[in-house]
Design a protein around this motif. Structure first.
Motif, PDB file in Angstrom:
ATOM      1  N   UNK A  95      60.514  32.134 139.036  1.00  0.00           N
ATOM      2  CA  UNK A  95      60.397  32.007 140.378  1.00  0.00           C
ATOM      3  C   UNK A  95      59.964  34.189 140.021  1.00  0.00           C
ATOM      4  N   UNK A  96      60.894  34.374 139.663  1.00  0.00           N
ATOM      5  CA  UNK A  96      60.604  35.836 139.768  1.00  0.00           C
ATOM      6  C   UNK A  96      59.442  36.083 139.054  1.00  0.00           C
TER       7      UNK A  96
ATOM      8  N   UNK B  72      71.934  42.253 142.157  1.00  0.00           N
ATOM      9  CA  UNK B  72      70.940  42.262 141.329  1.00  0.00           C
ATOM     10  C   UNK B  72      71.154  41.796 139.946  1.00  0.00           C
ATOM     11  N   UNK B  73      72.017  41.132 138.895  1.00  0.00           N
ATOM     12  CA  UNK B  73      72.386  40.497 138.392  1.00  0.00           C
ATOM     13  C   UNK B  73      71.978  39.100 138.117  1.00  0.00           C
ATOM     14  N   UNK B  74      72.316  38.153 136.554  1.00  0.00           N
ATOM     15  CA  UNK B  74      71.748  37.282 136.667  1.00  0.00           C
ATOM     16  C   UNK B  74      72.538  36.581 135.302  1.00  0.00           C
ATOM     17  N   UNK B  75      73.123  35.407 135.334  1.00  0.00           N
ATOM     18  CA  UNK B  75      73.262  35.215 133.573  1.00  0.00           C
ATOM     19  C   UNK B  75      72.578  34.311 133.416  1.00  0.00           C
ATOM     20  N   UNK B  76      71.821  34.072 131.965  1.00  0.00           N
ATOM     21  CA  UNK B  76      71.259  33.600 130.981  1.00  0.00           C
ATOM     22  C   UNK B  76      71.998  33.249 130.168  1.00  0.00           C
ATOM     23  N   UNK B  77      72.046  31.677 130.283  1.00  0.00           N
ATOM     24  CA  UNK B  77      71.939  30.918 128.563  1.00  0.00           C
ATOM     25  C   UNK B  77      71.842  31.540 127.930  1.00  0.00           C
ATOM     26  N   UNK B  78      72.360  32.018 126.602  1.00  0.00           N
ATOM     27  CA  UNK B  78      72.234  32.301 125.293  1.00  0.00           C
ATOM     28  C   UNK B  78      71.437  33.663 125.245  1.00  0.00           C
TER      29      UNK B  78
ATOM     30  N   UNK C  90      68.481  42.517 137.007  1.00  0.00           N
ATOM     31  CA  UNK C  90      66.782  41.943 137.613  1.00  0.00           C
ATOM     32  C   UNK C  90      65.876  43.225 137.671  1.00  0.00           C
ATOM     33  N   UNK C  91      65.838  44.397 137.999  1.00  0.00           N
ATOM     34  CA  UNK C  91      65.359  45.595 138.775  1.00  0.00           C
ATOM     35  C   UNK C  91      64.979  46.050 137.296  1.00  0.00           C
ATOM     36  N   UNK C  92      65.634  46.246 136.644  1.00  0.00           N
ATOM     37  CA  UNK C  92      65.083  46.691 135.754  1.00  0.00           C
ATOM     38  C   UNK C  92      64.369  46.633 134.561  1.00  0.00           C
TER      39      UNK C  92
ATOM     40  N   UNK D 227      61.680  42.526 142.588  1.00  0.00           N
ATOM     41  CA  UNK D 227      62.002  41.229 141.821  1.00  0.00           C
ATOM     42  C   UNK D 227      63.187  40.718 142.792  1.00  0.00           C
ATOM     43  N   UNK D 228      63.832  42.015 143.385  1.00  0.00           N
ATOM     44  CA  UNK D 228      65.305  41.296 143.927  1.00  0.00           C
ATOM     45  C   UNK D 228      65.438  42.144 145.709  1.00  0.00           C
ATOM     46  N   UNK D 229      65.597  41.054 146.134  1.00  0.00           N
ATOM     47  CA  UNK D 229      66.010  41.691 147.873  1.00  0.00           C
ATOM     48  C   UNK D 229      67.318  41.290 147.922  1.00  0.00           C
TER      49      UNK D 229
END
Lengths: 100, 313
Positions: B169-170, B202-208, B214-216, B222-224
């Motif tokens: 989505x981002x 502002x952070x996410x965890x993606x498997x692998x 996110x903003x970097x 991309x963030x609200x």
């Protein structure tokens, strides 16, 4: 009964004809119910009216058939549970899709 | 957990320009009744129905009146207020506490705050802040995104693809509010506002891959910080249960903090572009909010057509 006759085809398929009984015919809700009922069966099911054919597992397809009250649907099921699938659909139609 | 003067002070330091005038170490006072009271009558010596559980606000009028009293009368009147254990005093227009007030505040360990704002504006802003601080809230397991103005909470068991869906989505130009844990707050009778937990914002965890900022990676757009909750999308492995209604004629809702929120359950099948489907669900919700229910409209059209052709049995 609406179920007029059963024909067994070469490939083991079964065809029966049903008359649509509910007042509003095959609109979205009955079509969804139709598809939901058939999703329990493995058999392929086609529905034919007036030379138009649709899959019995496609809501949009069923809607295009414009199955109004009094129209006749020719339903063919092919597969191991073809007879059961037709029975289930027959009951749904006979019960007017639980509508009227 | 009761909200303290400290919570109010910290939340209002920037927006309300609050400063501690005295009693830095007594900020832990709980505020039981969340409202402001202007203690004019109490200062005049009338204490019946004095709203002592509220934060006492000294505007120019109260302040001028207090200053017009002799030190002994000031002490007497203020002491009556302090004795009733008021939670805090706020003085506006950057006036300073009088020596009498300061002495009593120290003695009763009640904090005195001040602001540069004028009283009327302070009341408005502080009321909004108080509403924010006291709104019913809950933490939910889910990823929150905003899709073309529609706030969507994506739910589902761990590993089903919430974060991956959000990532796509981002990439499609939508924004992320929170990954995995979302804070929901009911800010009015009809609105629920979603935001991220402060630490993981502002952070996410993606498997692998692990944790990403996110903003970097995707830019600030991309963030609200927050978005209203308009739709819940539940990702689920396919079961016959989900097949309940495929026409979309009987929409489902879920009660969240007392407000019914539209709910969609999406069967997750291999090769299905979930982000795209979520996007369509959001747009369809927007259309519904605007008064167009596609499923209903098509059905009505169809029923008219079928009725016209209906035959006697």
């Amino acid at each position: 009964m609406t179920d007029t006759q059963s024909n067994t085809g070469d490939n083991g398929s079964i065809t029966r004809e049903f008359t649509v009984l509910n007042k509003f015919g095959i609109h979205a809700r009955p079509a969804a119910l139709f598809v939901k009922t058939l999703s329990r069966f493995q058999s392929d099911v086609t529905v034919e009216r007036d030379a138009m054919v649709a899959s019995g597992k496609s809501i949009m397809g069923l809607l295009t058939l414009e199955g109004y009250q009094g129209s006749v649907l020719k339903i063919t099921a092919t597969g191991p549970d073809a007879a059961d699938a037709l029975d289930a659909i027959g009951e749904l139609i006979a019960r007017k899709f639980y509508e009227d | 957990m009761p909200i303290t003067v400290k919570d109010f002070y910290e939340a209002g330091r920037e927006t309300l320009g609050l400063e501690v005038e005295s009693g830095e170490d007594s900020l832990d006072q709980a505020i039981v009744e969340w409202a402001l009271n202007r203690p004019g009558l109490a200062l005049a010596g009338f204490y019946h129905h004095f709203a002592h559980r509220r934060v006492q606000l000294f505007g120019l009028a109260e302040y001028s009146y207090l200053k017009s009293l002799s030190p002994s009368v000031q002490t007497e009147r203020l002491e009556q207020m302090f004795k009733r254990r008021i939670p805090a005093i706020v003085i506006t227009r950057n006036r300073r506490a009088t020596p009498e007030m300061r002495a009593l505040a120290m003695h009763y360990r009640i904090p005195v705050l001040r602001t540069q704002m004028i009283t009327g504006k302070f009341i408005n802003e502080a009321t909004m802040l108080i509403t924010h601080l006291t709104a019913p809230s809950m933490r939910v397991h889910g990823t929150m995104a905003e899709i073309m103005g529609i706030g969507v909470l994506i739910e589902g068991e761990p590993g089903i693809g919430k974060s991956e869906t959000a990532l796509t989505l981002i990439e499609r130009g939508h924004s992320l509010i929170a990954d995995d844990i979302t804070i929901l707050r009911r800010t009015s009778e009809k609105v629920i506002i979603a935001s991220a937990a402060e630490v993981t914002r502002y952070h996410m965890e993606i498997r692998g891959i692990g944790i990403i900022h996110v903003p970097s990676l995707f830019g600030v757009a991309a963030m609200r910080r927050e978005a209203a909750l308009d739709l819940i999308v539940r990702l689920q492995r396919p079961t016959s249960e989900i097949e309940r209604d495929r026409s979309g004629l009987t929409p489902q809702t879920r009660e969240v903090l007392g407000i019914p929120i539209p709910l969609i359950t999406l069967p997750v099948a291999a090769g299905r572009d979930l982000a795209h489907v979520v996007e369509v669900a959001a747009m369809n919700q927007k259309l519904k909010d605007l008064g167009h229910d596609a499923a209903k409209e098509l059905d009505e059209k169809l029923m008219r057509l079928l009725l016209e052709r209906k035959q006697k049995l």
